[in-house]
Design a protein around this motif. Structure first.
Motif, PDB file in Angstrom:
ATOM      1  N   TRP A  91      71.038  24.165 -14.827  1.00  0.00           N
ATOM      2  CA  TRP A  91      71.424  23.169 -13.836  1.00  0.00           C
ATOM      3  C   TRP A  91      71.780  23.773 -12.478  1.00  0.00           C
ATOM      4  N   SER A  92      71.977  25.095 -12.408  1.00  0.00           N
ATOM      5  CA  SER A  92      72.581  25.701 -11.213  1.00  0.00           C
ATOM      6  C   SER A  92      71.636  25.850 -10.029  1.00  0.00           C
ATOM      7  N   HIS A  93      70.329  25.846 -10.263  1.00  0.00           N
ATOM      8  CA  HIS A  93      69.356  26.039  -9.174  1.00  0.00           C
ATOM      9  C   HIS A  93      69.480  27.413  -8.507  1.00  0.00           C
ATOM     10  N   GLU A  94      70.082  28.397  -9.160  1.00  0.00           N
ATOM     11  CA  GLU A  94      70.248  29.700  -8.494  1.00  0.00           C
ATOM     12  C   GLU A  94      68.899  30.359  -8.190  1.00  0.00           C
ATOM     13  N   LEU A  95      68.011  30.327  -9.198  1.00  0.00           N
ATOM     14  CA  LEU A  95      66.702  30.943  -8.967  1.00  0.00           C
ATOM     15  C   LEU A  95      65.822  30.057  -8.090  1.00  0.00           C
ATOM     16  N   TYR A  96      66.044  28.767  -8.183  1.00  0.00           N
ATOM     17  CA  TYR A  96      65.334  27.834  -7.292  1.00  0.00           C
ATOM     18  C   TYR A  96      65.661  28.150  -5.838  1.00  0.00           C
ATOM     19  N   CYS A  97      66.949  28.275  -5.554  1.00  0.00           N
ATOM     20  CA  CYS A  97      67.349  28.611  -4.180  1.00  0.00           C
ATOM     21  C   CYS A  97      66.807  29.983  -3.792  1.00  0.00           C
ATOM     22  N   ALA A  98      66.874  30.946  -4.710  1.00  0.00           N
ATOM     23  CA  ALA A  98      66.341  32.276  -4.423  1.00  0.00           C
ATOM     24  C   ALA A  98      64.855  32.186  -4.070  1.00  0.00           C
ATOM     25  N   GLY A  99      64.149  31.321  -4.784  1.00  0.00           N
ATOM     26  CA  GLY A  99      62.720  31.156  -4.513  1.00  0.00           C
ATOM     27  C   GLY A  99      62.467  30.679  -3.090  1.00  0.00           C
ATOM     28  N   HIS A 100      63.274  29.717  -2.659  1.00  0.00           N
ATOM     29  CA  HIS A 100      63.078  29.233  -1.291  1.00  0.00           C
ATOM     30  C   HIS A 100      63.462  30.294  -0.253  1.00  0.00           C
ATOM     31  N   LEU A 101      64.472  31.087  -0.572  1.00  0.00           N
ATOM     32  CA  LEU A 101      64.809  32.201   0.311  1.00  0.00           C
ATOM     33  C   LEU A 101      63.613  33.153   0.432  1.00  0.00           C
ATOM     34  N   ILE A 102      63.016  33.446  -0.700  1.00  0.00           N
ATOM     35  CA  ILE A 102      61.873  34.372  -0.705  1.00  0.00           C
ATOM     36  C   ILE A 102      60.699  33.775   0.062  1.00  0.00           C
ATOM     37  N   GLN A 103      60.447  32.494  -0.122  1.00  0.00           N
ATOM     38  CA  GLN A 103      59.335  31.879   0.604  1.00  0.00           C
ATOM     39  C   GLN A 103      59.581  31.880   2.105  1.00  0.00           C
ATOM     40  N   ALA A 104      60.832  31.686   2.502  1.00  0.00           N
ATOM     41  CA  ALA A 104      61.151  31.785   3.933  1.00  0.00           C
ATOM     42  C   ALA A 104      60.857  33.197   4.438  1.00  0.00           C
ATOM     43  N   ALA A 160      57.186  31.847  -5.579  1.00  0.00           N
ATOM     44  CA  ALA A 160      57.803  32.671  -4.532  1.00  0.00           C
ATOM     45  C   ALA A 160      57.654  34.153  -4.842  1.00  0.00           C
ATOM     46  N   LEU A 161      57.868  34.522  -6.097  1.00  0.00           N
ATOM     47  CA  LEU A 161      57.744  35.940  -6.461  1.00  0.00           C
ATOM     48  C   LEU A 161      56.300  36.423  -6.318  1.00  0.00           C
TER      49      LEU A 161
END
Lengths: 628, 628
Positions: free
Chosen positions: B143-156, B199-200
């Motif tokens: 539920w935390s979206h931690e890797l989801y947020c990390a993915g968007h950071l990486i895409q940026a 993203a990866l």
């Protein structure tokens, strides 16, 4: 204290008719009648099963935790107390009919004693708040269900009072009700889930204590002034979006809306509040004019368990919560008492024989929470809210004990009296034994309803009496003793000076009928449904060849409909139709055409679907287009 | 480090064609072209508005709280960091085209510096977990979206790398990616919201660092083994219900499913994993064969923001989340690169010109989160998920910055190259300036697409080159230089030894068309839609007399369709139809009939609805039945 099922409803100046409910044991279903079998199944299977689930789900342990008689964390939903109360209510009604049931009596007495011990010195009683968050008492009413649970406690106590059992329960409920009146007579706050309103009026009816009625009225009028924060759910979800007297449409969470409406009618009748009754009538027109399924189900949206927009009635995503149908039955019952119009009894009958009957499996221990009108081929039934078949229990288990209390009290909803007569609203084989204007009235009824529309009524009353018999809205060409009946208001009235043993015969012909939807209902455009008497029919995959996809089935609405002979289905139907397949797999194309093969379709009563084997089902059948 | 928009996609043994994306500035939209105007509106209106909302919503303050530079409690959704990252990505793509934009540059640099400071020593970066629940780091991944947020950071960061800006951002993203690889290479866990996978792979493409690709592949193959507890949402919601290689149908939360599919294709292409690509192809057939709206929208259910069952496509309750359409565009882009089949470009075009274009108001600062195909008369638009018109912002604001990053990077999605040629997939006036097999290629394109189907292409390349032009699935009778085109695979291929300045003219006739739904789509039975070129049309209440209810409008599908002349609508249409009203108010009856008055209907492009004034709208129009 008075004794009838819903207490003495006073004739009011604004009601065109005001009817009085029967006393608890005035109506008895014949053992082998449809309703008799169902009520017995409820007593012997569903109700004991609900009682066992109170232990299995931890709901009783939550109450034991309040007094240190159980270990571990609070279990289940934060409003699980209401499961206990609804089951208690069902047990009380059932004991009213079968007072010697030792197991039921022990359940009511032991649970009543537990509640008495768990109740606070000031009268407060709620296991979740007491065990988990005592500092939040009354502080989170938009979501806490504290008054909702209290309402169900009170309704259980009212049932116990009327059945003459569970005296301790009545004491507990009154102590809590008195605390509620003390606190909320001066504090502007309401519960996010209506239920306390009708319960307080019922408690007023059995006690005559007016502050309960005043409190109910106050709770109703506090709504719609922005007291509650609905967050992402919005204020309609919590029934706080508009003052109830100004509401033009039913909206939001269906069960909350309908419980509130039942409470509105109760308050309107007891306090002669014609404005409030007018609001309820307006909302009835909206609900039954544009937001009700053909099965009587209500709730077009899984999201927020809500009413949809006008004419938004999707079959496959019908929510149609079982509790909503029960609430609709209860609301219509109150409208019927207030107004005496057969249209309310029509809706009670429709909901009862279709969505409510269909919500329980024939084994009495599997239930639908949501009642779809179309289970698609390939349906993903993994979601608890849209399962492919009835489930043994639910994480939110509001529906099964709600069914149990309705069925246990059902006989009281079949007839009413007024100062000069007896009105029969729901037909079943059985007996009515009551009083009208102080004189005893006895009517024996023989019928195979709902499978057959012939109803024979033998009156053994030697007195003037108006016997009013409901002519259902679906019934064309009704006859009484072989003569066409004449009715303006949905009842044929026999104003006679009866002699004992006179029999009258009402014939309500039940040909299979093709029903069409209002053209603004987009979801079932180009479809028809098959009905017979009060029953809606459905087509099940079980009755189709395995290689036929249910969504390819078409109906020829002009074809004759004949009787089928399926085992275990009292009246199945055979309908002319076809199997049509698209000539293109494209989802959207300029030239979609179908070719079809004629085929005979088998239709079964909707309420019986999913009892043979799980699989696709649909109520609305597309009309044949190819080859016609 | 390589520089193309989606990096070097390797030709693979299993792909029938493998295409290579253009470099960032190889495609330029003409300023007055449809896409040019839209992209500029994004740059001048939507993107600056999104940036301002990062302050207004508290999303940037959350990151400042990590380093003590802001007071107060964490604000907004627990995954609000992703709003910052998506906006950063949009800004980076935009700076790739307009590198002198000082305001954008300042935003990227200051935010990159903030992120660098907020990042933990070990590389961890998540404001919610760090500020609110540091002890739960990595513990609540369902539920935390931690890797989801990390993915968007990486895409940026990938966008920044390709645009040559925000060097600090790339460092931050790599440090976090390295921490993720370190931890999750040995721990079996996945995020409830896919996004990290694609993203990866993108980070692998810009860095060549294989552990990123391996990590993405591992995350994909860990799905479907019951690692996550979906609770009442179920495991499909979290995309953990079935191993992805065995999946037969798209299911659950649409955006999660589509982001996962994009990642699957990325991994399949980079690691030559034909099994994984086959799974993606199978799911594509399911999604676009039975679960996609005519507008390209996906998601039939508000509840759980989910795909529906097969052919469950209600118009009025279409969820069609804007982010889902963007995800569909991204998934189809990857399928196109892998397979070279025009059907993927068809779906990109459909989603782009209908649901995605419609999601933003013409002012660039109002948005739909959910994109209905039918706003009913009397619709209750008080719910944020089903508003009556585009809203300025959302409590869950995933969509607006997602739109901004898509539009800012859109030009790169119009064409591709392979070893011997240039493929043009989306037509727009503008220029293509790239290399094929090392040789420069320049093509100037003049067209008024999507309003007109004539496309003039002037090639100024003196070399052998195969120019492939997509023939859209909707286009009948396409001509090239006046001759009918011959295409088997959706492309006309001009294999020529070009001389500079040669012009070819593609004609894609755009008559208005009547489109019919597959007969298993119950929700729009008996209805047709009007389309023209790639655009789906709709009928709006704005163009009807005030006393006409939209749901009473009928269409005569055989009537000629002529051009309208509404102001501000480049191409409106006039369609023959009628206004039909039911002869009965009954919701269900045995004899529903309608009577109708002929009427001319005005239809406008769907994407423009709700821009003049709010009110009912519908795409699918019931076919006239009365008086025909």
């Amino acid at each position: 204290m008075t004794d009838p099922i819903a207490g003495p409803v006073q004739p009011t100046s604004f009601a065109t008719a005001a009817l009085r409910p029967l006393s608890l044991n005035d109506a008895v279903f014949a053992p082998e009648s449809f309703l008799g079998v169902w009520q017995r199944r409820n007593a012997t299977r569903s109700l004991p099963y609900c009682i066992s689930q109170l232990d299995a789900s931890g709901a009783l342990d939550n109450l034991r935790r309040v007094i240190g008689e159980a270990d571990g964390d609070y279990q289940n939903m934060w409003f699980a107390d209401s499961d206990v109360y609804k089951t208690l209510e069902a047990a009380a009604w059932q004991l009213g009919r079968t007072p010697d049931d030792a197991q039921l009596l022990a359940f009511v007495d032991s649970t009543g004693a537990l509640l008495a011990k768990a109740q606070g010195e000031d009268g407060y009683l709620n296991s979740y708040l007491t065990v988990v968050a005592p500092e939040k008492r009354w502080q989170k009413l938009h979501w806490s269900h504290e008054l909702y649970c209290a309402g169900h406690l009170i309704q259980a106590a009212v049932a116990a009072a009327r059945a003459g059992v569970g005296a301790e329960l009545v004491t507990v409920a009154r102590r809590f009700a008195d605390l509620i009146v003390e606190r909320f007579s001066t504090v502007d706050d309401i519960d996010g889930h209506p239920q306390i309103e009708t319960a307080l009026v019922e408690l007023y009816r059995v006690t005559g204590h007016e502050p309960y009625l005043d409190m109910a009225k106050r709770f109703i009028d506090l709504r719609g002034h922005g007291l509650l924060d609905g967050g992402r759910f919005g204020s309609a979800y919590l029934q706080d979006h508009v003052p109830v007297r100004q509401a033009e449409t039913v909206a939001g969470h269906v069960v909350r809306q309908l419980y509130l409406l039942a409470g509105m009618v109760d308050v309107a009748v007891e306090s002669h509040d014609s404005d409030l009754l007018e609001a309820a009538k307006r909302l009835w027109d909206d609900a039954f004019g544009a937001k009700t399924y053909i099965t009587g189900a209500q709730g077009s949206r899984h999201r927020d368990e809500a009413f949809g927009d006008t004419y938004e009635l999707p079959s496959d995503r019908a929510y149609g919560e079982t509790c909503a149908a029960i609430a609709s039955f209860q609301w219509n019952w109150r409208m019927l008492l207030a107004m005496g119009d057969s249209k309310y009894a029509d809706e009670m009958e429709c909901a009862l024989y279709n969505v409510i009957a269909g919500s329980t499996a024939l084994d009495g221990t599997h239930f639908f929470y949501s009642n779809t009108l179309h289970l698609r081929t390939g349906h993903d039934g993994s979601h608890e809210d849209a399962p492919s078949q009835r489930l043994p229990w639910y994480s939110c288990a509001c529906c099964p004990p709600n069914l149990a209390r309705l069925l246990a009290s059902l006989s009281g909803h079949t007839a009413t009296t007024d100062h000069s007569g007896l009105q029969i609203h729901l037909y079943t084989a059985g007996e009515l034994n009551t009083t009208v204007d102080g004189s005893p009235v006895h009517v024996a009824i023989r019928t195979d309803y709902p499978w057959d529309g012939r109803v024979e009524l033998t009156v053994t009353t030697q007195a003037p009496l108006t016997l009013a018999l409901r002519i259902p809205g679906w019934a064309a060409d009704a006859q009484l003793d072989g003569e066409p009946v004449d009715t303006n208001d949905g009842y044929v009235r026999l104003q006679r000076d009866w002699s004992a043993g006179v029999t009258v015969t009402l014939d309500l012909p039940m040909p299979a009928r093709i029903v069409r939807p209002h053209p603004r209902i987009d979801a079932v455009r180009g479809c028809v449904a098959v009905t017979r008497g009060p029953l809606v029919y459905a087509v099940e995959q079980s009755d189709l060849p395995e290689d036929v996809v249910l969504e390819d089935v078409r109906i020829g609405p002009a074809a004759p409909i004949t009787a089928g002979n399926l085992p275990d289905i009292p009246v199945s139907l055979i309908v002319g139709g076809s199997i049509e397949q698209s000539t293109s797999d494209a989802l959207y194309s300029g030239h979609a055409e179908s070719h079809g093969e004629p085929s005979e379709l088998v239709a079964i009563p909707y309420f019986l679907w999913g009892n043979r084997k799980p699989g696709p089902m649909r109520v609305w059948i597309p009309v044949r287009t190819a080859g016609v």
